[in-house]
Design an enzyme around this catalytic site. Structure first.
Site, PDB file in Angstrom:
ATOM      1  N   ASP A   1       1.378  -1.564   0.027  1.00  0.00           N
ATOM      2  CA  ASP A   1      -0.010   0.090   0.024  1.00  0.00           C
ATOM      3  C   ASP A   1       0.904   0.951  -0.301  1.00  0.00           C
ATOM      4  O   ASP A   1       2.227   1.751   1.150  1.00  0.00           O
ATOM      5  CB  ASP A   1      -1.182   0.211   1.126  1.00  0.00           C
ATOM      6  CG  ASP A   1      -2.328   1.055   1.472  1.00  0.00           C
ATOM      7  OD1 ASP A   1      -2.721   1.438   0.448  1.00  0.00           O
ATOM      8  OD2 ASP A   1      -1.272   2.234   1.808  1.00  0.00           O
TER       9      ASP A   1
ATOM     10  N   GLU B   1       0.913   5.659   0.488  1.00  0.00           N
ATOM     11  CA  GLU B   1       0.087   7.231   0.360  1.00  0.00           C
ATOM     12  C   GLU B   1       1.068   7.801  -1.054  1.00  0.00           C
ATOM     13  O   GLU B   1       2.402   7.807  -0.918  1.00  0.00           O
ATOM     14  CB  GLU B   1       0.460   7.664   1.844  1.00  0.00           C
ATOM     15  CG  GLU B   1      -0.237   6.409   2.490  1.00  0.00           C
ATOM     16  CD  GLU B   1      -2.037   6.171   2.754  1.00  0.00           C
ATOM     17  OE1 GLU B   1      -2.223   7.177   1.924  1.00  0.00           O
ATOM     18  OE2 GLU B   1      -2.413   5.464   3.301  1.00  0.00           O
TER      19      GLU B   1
ATOM     20  N   HIS C   1      -5.585   4.481   5.818  1.00  0.00           N
ATOM     21  CA  HIS C   1      -5.178   5.389   4.558  1.00  0.00           C
ATOM     22  C   HIS C   1      -3.305   5.548   5.665  1.00  0.00           C
ATOM     23  O   HIS C   1      -3.223   7.423   5.882  1.00  0.00           O
ATOM     24  CB  HIS C   1      -5.715   6.868   4.887  1.00  0.00           C
ATOM     25  CG  HIS C   1      -6.913   6.187   4.749  1.00  0.00           C
ATOM     26  ND1 HIS C   1      -6.868   6.095   2.727  1.00  0.00           N
ATOM     27  CD2 HIS C   1      -8.166   6.727   4.363  1.00  0.00           C
ATOM     28  CE1 HIS C   1      -8.483   6.084   2.694  1.00  0.00           C
ATOM     29  NE2 HIS C   1      -9.199   6.722   4.070  1.00  0.00           N
TER      30      HIS C   1
ATOM     31  N   ASP D   1      -2.321  -0.414   6.009  1.00  0.00           N
ATOM     32  CA  ASP D   1      -3.369  -0.822   5.572  1.00  0.00           C
ATOM     33  C   ASP D   1      -2.623  -1.917   3.921  1.00  0.00           C
ATOM     34  O   ASP D   1      -3.176  -3.009   3.119  1.00  0.00           O
ATOM     35  CB  ASP D   1      -3.750   0.536   3.893  1.00  0.00           C
ATOM     36  CG  ASP D   1      -4.868   1.422   4.662  1.00  0.00           C
ATOM     37  OD1 ASP D   1      -4.992   0.636   5.338  1.00  0.00           O
ATOM     38  OD2 ASP D   1      -4.270   2.608   3.995  1.00  0.00           O
TER      39      ASP D   1
END
Length: 258
Positions: free
Chosen positions: A20, A22, A158, A163
């Site tokens: 994951d 960001e 998030h 995640d």
């Protein structure tokens, strides 16, 4: 040959790297990574994890900070993506990758690899696609909602590592319920994302954009030095289209006349 490859993919469904990211926004060609989280799973068990914040080289938009909690101060001393993409690829090894809407994360990593003159080509498993197959149409299918529906553990939403772990737990929960008769749905599929190496900006490009910004009194939130040649070209073209070029007799002056 193809049948053997497909069998290997099915056999590899319990070994993968859940990923994951960001980012500063949507779109690997324009936006930047701010955090990477990875969970290595072998034979169904977590064997290793990887986490790092990433300095995107530009301000993080306010709405992204509100969503992720990651702000400029948190990433100011973090490594740039070109400093860590090699170890990210090494961590993945030859395993397939897994994620909730995996092509989003995969695209950013492929672009970073190409920019660093590296290769990142993998098969992958998309838990979002599995949710669309095994959840009722009326149910929300974002990661948090899917984890709640399948009673899969999720920590802080998030944030990259939590995640990535949640995507792993979600995949295993769906697998326990629906694997029988749906083996192909849970097998990794070849991922395809085309990326071209970003063209480095020339000093002339940077100066031209600087002059346009100054003349038209435009503030740019992204530092010019952090932009690729392609990005500077797009921004320059947009400014010229919207505000016009600098008149020949005004070039070199400090500011646009009132």
């Amino acid at each position: 040959m193809m049948a053997e490859r497909e069998r290997n993919m099915v056999n590899a469904a319990d070994s993968y790297v859940a990923i994951d990211l960001e980012t500063t926004g949507i779109g690997a060609k324009r936006e930047r990574i701010t955090e990477i989280g990875m969970v290595k799973v072998e034979n169904g068990a977590v064997t290793d994890t990887y986490h790092t914040l990433v300095n995107p080289g530009r301000p993080i938009p306010e709405h992204i900070t509100e969503l992720t909690g990651i702000d400029d101060d948190m990433v100011k001393d973090a490594p740039m993506i070109q400093d860590v993409i090699g170890e990210v690829i090494a961590f993945c090894g030859t395993l397939p990758v897994l994620g909730h809407q995996i092509m989003f994360d995969y695209g950013f990593l492929v672009q970073a690899a190409v920019n660093g003159k590296l290769r990142f080509e993998r098969s992958g498993i998309d838990t979002l696609k599995l949710c669309r197959k095994f959840m009722p149409p009326e149910e929300k299918k974002n990661l948090a909602a899917a984890c709640a529906y399948f009673h899969a553990a999720q920590d802080t939403a998030h944030r990259a590592l939590s995640d990535a772990m949640a995507a792993h737990e979600l995949y295993q929960a769906m697998k326990r319920l629906h694997l029988s008769g749906n083996e192909d749905a849970f097998a990794p599929k070849v991922l395809q994302y085309k990326a071209k190496k970003e063209r480095q900006a020339t000093q002339r490009q940077k100066q031209h954009l600087h002059d346009l910004l100054k003349y038209h009194k435009i503030e740019l939130t992204v530092p010019i030095d952090s932009m690729s040649g392609n990005e500077i070209s797009r921004v320059t073209d947009r400014i010229i289209f919207t505000h016009g070029r600098i008149p020949e007799n005004e070039r070199g002056r400090d500011k646009k006349p009132e």
